[in-house]
Enzyme design. Structure first.
Site, short mmCIF file in Angstrom:
data_model
loop_
_atom_site.label_atom_id
_atom_site.label_comp_id
_atom_site.label_asym_id
_atom_site.label_seq_id
_atom_site.Cartn_x
_atom_site.Cartn_y
_atom_site.Cartn_z
N CYS A 194 0.64 -1.12 -0.05
CA CYS A 194 -0.17 -0.10 0.04
C CYS A 194 0.90 1.11 0.00
O CYS A 194 1.82 1.37 0.81
CB CYS A 194 -1.04 0.16 1.07
SG CYS A 194 -1.99 -1.38 1.20
N ARG B 152 4.34 -0.45 -4.76
CA ARG B 152 3.93 -1.16 -3.22
C ARG B 152 2.55 -1.58 -3.15
O ARG B 152 2.49 -2.40 -2.21
CB ARG B 152 3.82 0.12 -2.29
CG ARG B 152 5.26 0.98 -2.05
CD ARG B 152 4.93 2.10 -1.25
NE ARG B 152 4.74 1.69 0.05
CZ ARG B 152 5.88 1.49 0.91
NH1 ARG B 152 7.11 1.87 0.48
NH2 ARG B 152 5.77 1.07 2.28
N TRP C 29 -2.81 -2.50 -1.66
CA TRP C 29 -2.41 -4.26 -1.91
C TRP C 29 -3.35 -4.86 -0.79
O TRP C 29 -3.38 -4.58 0.42
CB TRP C 29 -1.02 -4.24 -1.60
CG TRP C 29 -0.40 -5.71 -1.73
CD1 TRP C 29 0.03 -6.49 -3.05
CD2 TRP C 29 -0.62 -6.74 -0.82
NE1 TRP C 29 0.16 -7.74 -2.79
CE2 TRP C 29 -0.12 -8.12 -1.48
CE3 TRP C 29 -1.01 -7.13 0.52
CZ2 TRP C 29 -0.10 -9.36 -0.83
CZ3 TRP C 29 -1.03 -8.35 1.17
CH2 TRP C 29 -0.42 -9.60 0.37
N ASN D 15 -2.36 2.08 5.31
CA ASN D 15 -1.19 1.10 5.07
C ASN D 15 -1.04 -0.01 6.51
O ASN D 15 -0.63 0.74 7.55
CB ASN D 15 0.15 1.62 4.55
CG ASN D 15 0.86 0.55 4.24
OD1 ASN D 15 0.56 -0.58 4.38
ND2 ASN D 15 2.22 0.91 4.15
N GLY D 16 -1.37 -1.17 6.38
CA GLY D 16 -1.20 -1.92 7.56
C GLY D 16 -2.27 -2.96 7.86
O GLY D 16 -3.35 -3.04 6.84
N GLU E 86 16.85 -18.56 -6.34
CA GLU E 86 16.78 -17.28 -6.88
C GLU E 86 16.23 -17.16 -8.08
O GLU E 86 15.31 -16.25 -8.53
CB GLU E 86 17.98 -16.23 -6.63
CG GLU E 86 17.74 -14.74 -7.09
CD GLU E 86 16.59 -14.03 -6.46
OE1 GLU E 86 16.05 -14.64 -5.29
OE2 GLU E 86 16.34 -12.83 -6.87
N LYS F 131 12.53 -15.76 -9.47
CA LYS F 131 12.35 -14.78 -10.55
C LYS F 131 11.43 -15.22 -11.53
O LYS F 131 10.60 -14.52 -12.08
CB LYS F 131 13.73 -14.44 -11.21
CG LYS F 131 14.81 -13.69 -10.42
CD LYS F 131 14.25 -12.35 -9.79
CE LYS F 131 13.83 -12.42 -8.69
NZ LYS F 131 14.14 -11.60 -7.50
N GLU G 25 7.76 -15.48 -10.16
CA GLU G 25 7.04 -14.12 -9.76
C GLU G 25 6.63 -13.22 -10.97
O GLU G 25 5.65 -12.64 -11.00
CB GLU G 25 7.90 -13.54 -8.59
CG GLU G 25 9.12 -12.83 -8.87
CD GLU G 25 9.67 -12.33 -7.76
OE1 GLU G 25 9.20 -12.07 -6.71
OE2 GLU G 25 10.87 -12.06 -7.87
N HIS H 42 15.66 -37.11 -5.41
CA HIS H 42 14.64 -37.60 -4.27
C HIS H 42 13.22 -37.03 -4.71
O HIS H 42 12.34 -36.68 -3.70
CB HIS H 42 15.22 -37.15 -3.05
CG HIS H 42 16.38 -37.87 -2.57
ND1 HIS H 42 16.29 -39.12 -2.22
CD2 HIS H 42 17.63 -37.28 -2.67
CE1 HIS H 42 17.59 -39.27 -2.06
NE2 HIS H 42 18.47 -38.27 -2.31
N LYS I 98 6.09 -4.78 -3.61
CA LYS I 98 7.51 -4.55 -3.05
C LYS I 98 7.95 -4.44 -1.92
O LYS I 98 9.03 -5.07 -1.72
CB LYS I 98 8.12 -3.11 -4.05
CG LYS I 98 9.67 -2.90 -3.82
CD LYS I 98 10.32 -3.79 -4.92
CE LYS I 98 11.79 -3.34 -4.55
NZ LYS I 98 12.55 -4.64 -5.31
C1 G6P Z 1 8.87 -8.83 -1.31
C2 G6P Z 1 9.49 -8.26 -2.70
C3 G6P Z 1 10.65 -9.19 -2.75
C4 G6P Z 1 11.48 -9.08 -1.61
C5 G6P Z 1 10.86 -9.44 -0.29
C6 G6P Z 1 11.81 -8.91 0.74
O1 G6P Z 1 8.31 -9.99 -1.30
O2 G6P Z 1 8.53 -8.76 -3.79
O3 G6P Z 1 11.44 -8.96 -3.98
O4 G6P Z 1 12.66 -9.69 -1.73
O5 G6P Z 1 9.83 -8.74 -0.07
O6 G6P Z 1 11.82 -7.79 0.92
P1 G6P Z 1 13.00 -7.02 1.86
O7 G6P Z 1 12.98 -5.36 1.37
O8 G6P Z 1 13.15 -7.41 3.14
O9 G6P Z 1 14.29 -7.42 1.00
#
Ligand code: G6P
Length: 611
Positions: A2, A27, A73, A99-100, A484, A488, A491, A507, A606
């Site tokens: 948010c 956000r 969000w 937000n929250g 990772e 990527k 997501e 396994h 984000k």
């Molecule tokens: C969200 C973002 C990710 C990020 C994660 C942790 O899920 O979409 O890209 O890795 O939060 O965020 P941070 O700011 O704590 O690294």
């Protein structure tokens, strides 16, 4: 999670709010709304993105020099027009954006229903609006006191902006857990979830603290805590410029940020490595070096991509500094009863420094006596303020929801910390230490070399863009890179992908392999290379398609892989910094080819400021 933006002053609020919301859209982006105040109150809100909000305000009255905006969000209530913010109280006295999460909203709602309150939305925010109004009307107090009294009943997290119909030209902000920054102008104030909507108007900002309530008007700013004690806010100067937040020649922030990595990695080690490459200097952890060097154990907490960096950090600290490491998902750690004692060192890693679970994990260990460090990208963030010491990654603002340059900068910071600790603990000789430093300095040019191969990587992306699933395999320090890579892809392109330690494939995941399954394999010339070749054979024997990330010039691997992406030879400790880049580019191009919204993938945000 948010985005909030608000303005009070003499300018027209609408463009400030709209530009600000666009900058905060990373956000959250499932619905949006604004409230404008100009003698009368105008509220526009809808499901969808800021561009949809712009459409519904076309031709409408958008005047007013006080206003607030929100990009959502969803937590409580599906994304729709009604659940979008702002929310107004039933009798129309208060308008709120939030937000929250108000955790005890159900109980508060019941109490309000008994008092005759009806609710239009499914949100916790509307409960808060009505709670404030109820206190305001029943107790006949001013708006600020009504807000403080209401918040004393609330359990949960919030960043809030509140307007009262009876007090025009004033906005009330409150923070607990969700970030709020006040921009200080001349006879005007800006308020936002982060500094991005503010930078073009002022570089003077105040980061609100938890449990603070601020009243903003053209007459001034008044900050108090929840108990009415006056606070003297500290005005800081921010160094963010508009250029940092433009896409430049790129179509997507993610693409821009992938290409920024030679610079962002350099920025992470700049000024921290002696000119003669003989030593590493980390000013932010100087005071806690004895605790780092003497740590019985390091516990790393993080979420998402930052958790992957932590996993790779585990290899670095164990291998080069010989300190035992445990890596924890912050969200799990905080709800267990972990054993942390004063000789432990806790490292919290977070790009934003605002991830709710990571912050909660830090708060939980505060009384354990352990030293707490942060590795964080955002100066002034909650994490940076709540840890004893830390290392800023200096990667520059990251806007793409899928984290890219933050990962390589976190890896750079962890690598420097581990090498430094290894050397100081006599686990690395002077020669080894110098060789590792020299290797690190070459990494930005090597990333450039990989980026120059983008056309070939894009070609491979086109072959696999319709895949139904994908497997990513790595070993040792490259196993976290496999995780990772898979993250990527899933997501941003919505292709299911799994990262696995290559040997573990037998396994379970091996059952998935057929001629349609792309298997992305990290097979660089390291000490596990031969083992990896065997794993590749196992995939090939089942007709899987192998895309290998391999060391430049490796002739053998050509015989085994269907596609090859070469990366320059580097020290194994530094290999995550290179190996992740092709995975970022593959995911990016596959997502673009599939028509996905790369910078705003569905359901994600984000900065996850709710638990
Ligand atoms: C969200 C973002 C990710 C990020 C994660 C942790 O899920 O979409 O890209 O890795 O939060 O965020 P941070 O700011 O704590 O690294």
């Amino acid at each position: 999670m948010c985005g909030i933006v608000a303005y009070v002053g003499e300018r027209t609020a609408y463009p400030i709010l709209m530009n600000g919301l666009q900058r905060l859209e990373y956000r959250g982006y499932d619905s949006a709304g604004i409230a404008l105040f100009n003698g009368k109150t105008m509220i526009y809100k809808c499901r969808g993105k800021i561009k949809d909000l712009q459409k519904i305000t076309k031709g409408k009255d958008i005047s007013g020099s006080t206003g607030m905006g929100h990009t959502r969000w969803a937590t409580h209530g599906e994304p729709n027009d009604v659940n979008a913010h702002p929310h107004s109280s039933m009798k129309g006295k208060f308008h709120v954006i939030h937000n929250g999460i108000i955790e005890n909203y159900a109980h508060l709602k019941q109490e309000l229903e008994k008092r005759g309150y009806l609710f239009a939305s499914e949100t916790d925010t509307e409960v808060l609006a009505n709670l404030i109004e109820n206190i305001y009307l029943e107790q006949k107090v001013d708006a600020e006191l009504a807000v403080r009294l209401a918040l004393s009943k609330v359990v949960g997290a919030y960043g809030l902006v509140i307007a009262c119909e009876d007090e025009p030209g004033r906005l009330i902000a409150a923070r607990r857990g969700s970030p709020l920054v006040i921009g200080v102008g001349d006879n005007e104030y800006f308020l936002a979830s982060d500094a991005m909507p503010i930078v073009e108007y002022t570089d003077r900002v105040i980061y609100m603290n938890d449990d603070e309530v601020a009243v903003l008007s053209t007459e001034g700013l008044d900050v108090k805590n929840l108990y009415n004690d006056a606070r003297t806010p500290e005005i800081e100067t921010i160094r963010l410029s508009i250029d940092n937040i433009n896409k430049g020649k790129f179509e997507h922030y993610m693409h821009k940020e992938i290409h920024e990595q030679p610079d962002s990695v350099t920025d992470t080690f700049r000024g921290r490595i002696a000119m003669d490459q003989s030593k590493i200097f980390l000013g932010g952890i100087l005071d806690v070096m004895p605790q780092l060097l003497g740590a019985q154990r390091i516990v790393m907490v993080a979420c998402g991509t930052s958790w992957h960096a932590a996993l790779a950090g585990e290899y670095l600290f164990e291998e080069y500094a010989r300190i035992p490491v445990e890596v924890e998902y912050a969200s799990e750690f905080r709800y267990r009863n972990p054993i942390i004692n004063k000789d432990d060192l806790v490292i919290a890693i977070s790009q934003s420094g605002e991830t709710a679970d990571t912050l909660a994990a830090v708060r939980m260990v505060k009384n354990s006596g352990a030293t707490i460090l942060g590795i964080c990208n955002v100066a002034g963030s909650s994490l940076s303020r709540e840890t004893t010491a830390g290392v800023y990654t200096h990667a520059g603002i990251e806007i793409g929801v899928a984290s890219t340059k933050a990962f390589t900068s976190q890896m750079t910071a962890l690598t420097m910390m581990a090498f430094l600790a290894g050397y100081k603990r006599n686990k690395l000789s002077n020669e080894e230490y110098r060789a590792l430093i020299a290797g690190l300095i070459q990494i930005p040019d090597m990333i450039r070399e990989i980026l120059n191969e983008e056309a070939a990587i894009k070609q491979i992306a086109s072959v696999y863009k319709e895949a139904a699933g994908a497997l990513y395999l790595g070993r040792g320090i490259l196993f976290p890179v496999a995780l990772e890579g898979a993250l990527k892809l899933k997501e941003i392109s919505y292709i299911h992908a799994e990262g696995y330690p290559a040997a573990e494939m037998k396994h379970g995941p091996i059952a998935l392999i057929d001629e349609a399954l792309p298997v992305f394999v990290l097979a660089i010339r390291d000490k596990l290379y031969e083992k990896m070749i065997s794993n590749i054979q196992e995939v090939k024997a089942r007709k899987g398609k192998v895309i290998a990330i391999a060391t430049k010039g490796d002739a053998e691997i050509r015989r085994h892989a269907d596609h090859l992406i070469e990366i320059p030879a580097c020290h194994e400790a530094l290999s995550p910094l290179l190996a992740v880049v092709p995975f970022q580019l593959l995911a990016y191009h596959i997502a673009v080819m599939r028509g996905c919204e790369v910078d705003q993938p569905r359901n994600l945000a984000k900065s996850v400021t709710v638990e």
